[in-house]
Scaffold this motif. Structure first.
Motif, PDB file in Angstrom:
ATOM      1  N   VAL A  29      14.528  18.559 -19.902  1.00 19.75           N
ATOM      2  CA  VAL A  29      14.866  17.141 -19.807  1.00 19.75           C
ATOM      3  C   VAL A  29      14.089  16.377 -20.874  1.00 19.75           C
ATOM      4  CG1 VAL A  29      14.780  15.062 -18.386  1.00 19.75           C
ATOM      5  CG2 VAL A  29      15.378  17.254 -17.349  1.00 19.75           C
ATOM      6  N   ALA A  30      14.803  15.596 -21.664  1.00 18.73           N
ATOM      7  CA  ALA A  30      14.187  14.756 -22.688  1.00 18.73           C
ATOM      8  C   ALA A  30      13.984  13.353 -22.133  1.00 18.73           C
ATOM      9  CB  ALA A  30      15.065  14.705 -23.934  1.00 18.73           C
ATOM     10  N   ILE A  31      12.761  12.859 -22.211  1.00 19.93           N
ATOM     11  CA  ILE A  31      12.438  11.492 -21.827  1.00 19.93           C
ATOM     12  C   ILE A  31      12.371  10.664 -23.103  1.00 19.93           C
ATOM     13  CG2 ILE A  31      10.758   9.979 -20.727  1.00 19.93           C
ATOM     14  CD1 ILE A  31       9.807  12.328 -19.076  1.00 19.93           C
ATOM     15  N   MET A  32      13.283   9.711 -23.227  1.00 17.89           N
ATOM     16  CA  MET A  32      13.383   8.915 -24.444  1.00 17.89           C
ATOM     17  C   MET A  32      13.077   7.450 -24.149  1.00 17.89           C
ATOM     18  SD  MET A  32      16.715  10.569 -26.291  1.00 17.89           S
ATOM     19  CE  MET A  32      16.185   9.924 -27.888  1.00 17.89           C
ATOM     20  N   GLY A  33      12.804   6.721 -25.211  1.00 10.80           N
ATOM     21  CA  GLY A  33      12.539   5.300 -25.056  1.00 10.80           C
ATOM     22  C   GLY A  33      11.724   4.788 -26.219  1.00 10.80           C
ATOM     23  N   GLY A  53       5.878   2.242 -26.358  1.00  9.30           N
ATOM     24  CA  GLY A  53       5.361   1.345 -25.332  1.00  9.30           C
ATOM     25  C   GLY A  53       6.236   1.205 -24.110  1.00  9.30           C
ATOM     26  N   SER A  54       7.281   2.017 -24.003  1.00 12.07           N
ATOM     27  CA  SER A  54       8.204   1.896 -22.869  1.00 12.07           C
ATOM     28  C   SER A  54       7.666   2.527 -21.589  1.00 12.07           C
ATOM     29  CB  SER A  54       9.552   2.543 -23.220  1.00 12.07           C
ATOM     30  OG  SER A  54       9.394   3.927 -23.485  1.00 12.07           O
ATOM     31  N   GLY A  55       6.659   3.403 -21.715  1.00 11.67           N
ATOM     32  CA  GLY A  55       6.101   4.063 -20.535  1.00 11.67           C
ATOM     33  C   GLY A  55       6.402   5.544 -20.445  1.00 11.67           C
ATOM     34  N   LYS A  56       7.046   6.104 -21.465  1.00 10.58           N
ATOM     35  CA  LYS A  56       7.466   7.500 -21.359  1.00 10.58           C
ATOM     36  C   LYS A  56       6.282   8.484 -21.344  1.00 10.58           C
ATOM     37  CE  LYS A  56       8.782   7.799 -26.300  1.00 10.58           C
ATOM     38  NZ  LYS A  56       8.354   6.413 -26.656  1.00 10.58           N
ATOM     39  N   SER A  57       5.264   8.250 -22.173  1.00  6.49           N
ATOM     40  CA  SER A  57       4.098   9.131 -22.146  1.00  6.49           C
ATOM     41  C   SER A  57       3.299   8.952 -20.858  1.00  6.49           C
ATOM     42  CB  SER A  57       3.200   8.874 -23.358  1.00  6.49           C
ATOM     43  OG  SER A  57       3.812   9.353 -24.544  1.00  6.49           O
ATOM     44  N   GLU A 110       5.942  14.487 -27.695  1.00  9.25           N
ATOM     45  CA  GLU A 110       6.233  14.334 -29.122  1.00  9.25           C
ATOM     46  C   GLU A 110       5.814  15.592 -29.896  1.00  9.25           C
ATOM     47  OE1 GLU A 110       7.943  11.967 -30.319  1.00  9.25           O
ATOM     48  OE2 GLU A 110       7.631  10.137 -29.144  1.00  9.25           O
ATOM     49  N   PRO A 111       6.321  16.772 -29.510  1.00 10.39           N
ATOM     50  CA  PRO A 111       5.833  18.022 -30.106  1.00 10.39           C
ATOM     51  C   PRO A 111       6.185  18.199 -31.580  1.00 10.39           C
ATOM     52  CG  PRO A 111       7.754  18.449 -28.752  1.00 10.39           C
ATOM     53  CD  PRO A 111       7.365  17.015 -28.507  1.00 10.39           C
ATOM     54  N   THR A 146      10.163  12.259 -26.365  1.00 14.94           N
ATOM     55  CA  THR A 146      10.507  12.106 -27.770  1.00 14.94           C
ATOM     56  C   THR A 146      11.228  10.781 -27.987  1.00 14.94           C
ATOM     57  OG1 THR A 146      11.652  13.121 -29.667  1.00 14.94           O
ATOM     58  CG2 THR A 146      12.740  13.277 -27.517  1.00 14.94           C
ATOM     59  N   HIS A 147      11.204  10.300 -29.224  1.00 20.13           N
ATOM     60  CA  HIS A 147      12.019   9.138 -29.576  1.00 20.13           C
ATOM     61  C   HIS A 147      13.070   9.530 -30.596  1.00 20.13           C
ATOM     62  CE1 HIS A 147       8.927   9.282 -32.725  1.00 20.13           C
ATOM     63  NE2 HIS A 147       9.833   8.739 -33.504  1.00 20.13           N
ATOM     64  N   GLU A 148      13.188  10.849 -30.890  1.00 18.24           N
ATOM     65  CA  GLU A 148      14.115  11.337 -31.895  1.00 18.24           C
ATOM     66  C   GLU A 148      15.342  11.979 -31.249  1.00 18.24           C
ATOM     67  OE1 GLU A 148      12.328  13.170 -35.508  1.00 18.24           O
ATOM     68  OE2 GLU A 148      10.552  13.315 -34.232  1.00 18.24           O
ATOM     69  N   ALA A 149      16.520  11.512 -31.614  1.00 18.66           N
ATOM     70  CA  ALA A 149      17.759  12.044 -31.048  1.00 18.66           C
ATOM     71  C   ALA A 149      17.944  13.517 -31.399  1.00 18.66           C
ATOM     72  CB  ALA A 149      18.952  11.232 -31.540  1.00 18.66           C
ATOM     73  N   ARG A 150      17.524  13.928 -32.597  1.00 19.79           N
ATOM     74  CA  ARG A 150      17.700  15.332 -33.002  1.00 19.79           C
ATOM     75  C   ARG A 150      16.844  16.269 -32.164  1.00 19.79           C
ATOM     76  NH1 ARG A 150      13.629  17.295 -36.224  1.00 19.79           N
ATOM     77  NH2 ARG A 150      12.102  15.772 -36.997  1.00 19.79           N
ATOM     78  N   VAL A 151      15.717  15.779 -31.678  1.00 20.65           N
ATOM     79  CA  VAL A 151      14.863  16.579 -30.804  1.00 20.65           C
ATOM     80  C   VAL A 151      15.438  16.592 -29.389  1.00 20.65           C
ATOM     81  CG1 VAL A 151      12.569  16.754 -29.765  1.00 20.65           C
ATOM     82  CG2 VAL A 151      12.802  16.166 -32.186  1.00 20.65           C
TER      83      VAL A 151
END
Length: 233
Positions: free
Chosen positions: A41-45, A48-52, A174-175, A206-211
Motif C-alpha cells: 500500500v502506497a501512502i501519498m500526499g 506536511g500532510s501527515g503521511k510519515s 520515501e525509500p 511516497t510523493h512520487e506517482a512512479r514509485v
C-alpha cells in the motif's frame, strides 16, 4: 470503498481514528488505515500532510494521542515500550530515505545486524545476509562499508537488512527519495518482488506517482485524514 472503514476481514495491521498533534499543529486528524498480509500500500500526499506521522504511528515508533492500532489481533497502543520494541525487532522491517546504515560496519554486517540482535550466531547471520545481498544484486559490496558504495547500492543493502529477518510488515519511508530514476525504479522492483514472494505487507510512504505504481493500492493523506485514491473527492 473508503479506508475510513478499516475493520476489513483478514487485516494484518489496521488503525482507526488516529489523532496526533505536535504542539498546536495537528498531524493526524481521524486517520484510519488497513493493510492485509502480502499487500503493498502506497501512502501519498503533499509535504506536511501527515503521511510519515501515520507510518511512525503504525510502526509503534510514535504513540498517537488517541485512536487504536491493531496488529495481528494485538492493540499496539496498549503494549509497553519494551513490547513495541520487540515487535519492531522481530515482526517489522524498515527502509528509510537515506538508508541509515551503520557506517562503522561492513554492508554484510549491516544486513546481519537484525539477526545478531535476535541472538543468531554470527556465522549463520552472515550467511543469511550474504544470500539477501545476492538477491538484491549487491553481493559484491558485502565487505565494503556504506561510505564506499553508491547511493543505489546502499539502498539495496538497506532493503536486504529490512527483509533478512522475514518481517510480516515492511515500512518504507520515501525509500527512493535520494536516488536517481533508474536506481529508484530498480530498488522498488526488488523490494516489492521480494516482499510479495515472502508474503510481507509493505507500507510505502511516497510523493512520487512512479514509485506508488509498484503498489497494489494507493491511499492519500491530506490534512491528517486518509482516503482511497480511487474515491472521488
Amino acid at each position: 470503498m473508503s479506508t475510513q472503514d478499516t475493520t476489513l476481514t483478514g487485516s494484518l495491521l489496521s488503525a482507526h481514528e488516529l489523532r496526533k498533534s505536535f504542539g498546536p499543529t495537528p498531524a493526524l486528524d481521524g486517520a484510519s488505515f488497513s493493510i492485509r498480509p502480502g499487500e503493498v500500500v502506497a501512502i501519498m500526499g503533499p509535504s506536511g500532510s501527515g503521511k510519515s506521522t501515520l507510518l511512525h504511528c503504525l510502526a509503534g515508533i510514535v504513540p498517537p494521542d488517541s485512536g487504536t492500532i491493531t496488529y495481528s489481533g494485538r492493540h499496539l497502543t496498549a503494549l509497553s515500550d519494551a513490547e513495541r520494541s520487540a515487535l519492531r525487532r522481530n515482526d517489522f522491517g524498515f527502509v528509510f530515505q537515506f538508508g541509515q546504515l551503520v557506517p562503522e560496519l561492513s554492508c554484510v554486517e549491516n544486513v546481519a545486524l537484525p539477526l545478531r540482535l535476535a541472538g543468531i550466531k554470527r556465522k549463520d547471520a552472515h550467511r543469511a545476509a550474504q544470500k539477501w545481498l545476492e538477491r538484491l544484486e549487491v553481493s559484491d559490496v558485502g565487505h565494503k562499508r556504506p561510505g564506499e558504495v553508491s547511493g543505489g547500492q546502499g539502498q539495496r543493502v538497506a532493503v536486504a537488512r529490512a527483509l533478512v529477518g522475514s518481517p510480516r510488515v515492511v515500512f518504507a519511508d520515501e525509500p527512493t527519495g535520494a536516488l536517481d530514476s533508474y536506481n529508484g525504479e530498480r530498488v522498488m522492483q526488488l523490494l516489492t518482488d521480494a516482499a510479495r514472494e515472502s508474503q510481507a505487507a509493505v507500507v510505502l510512504v511516497t510523493h512520487e506517482a512512479r514509485v506508488a505504481a509498484y503498489s497494489d493500492r494507493e491511499i492519500v493523506v491530506r490534512d491528517g485524514q486518509v482516503r482511497d485514491a480511487a474515491v472521488a473527492v
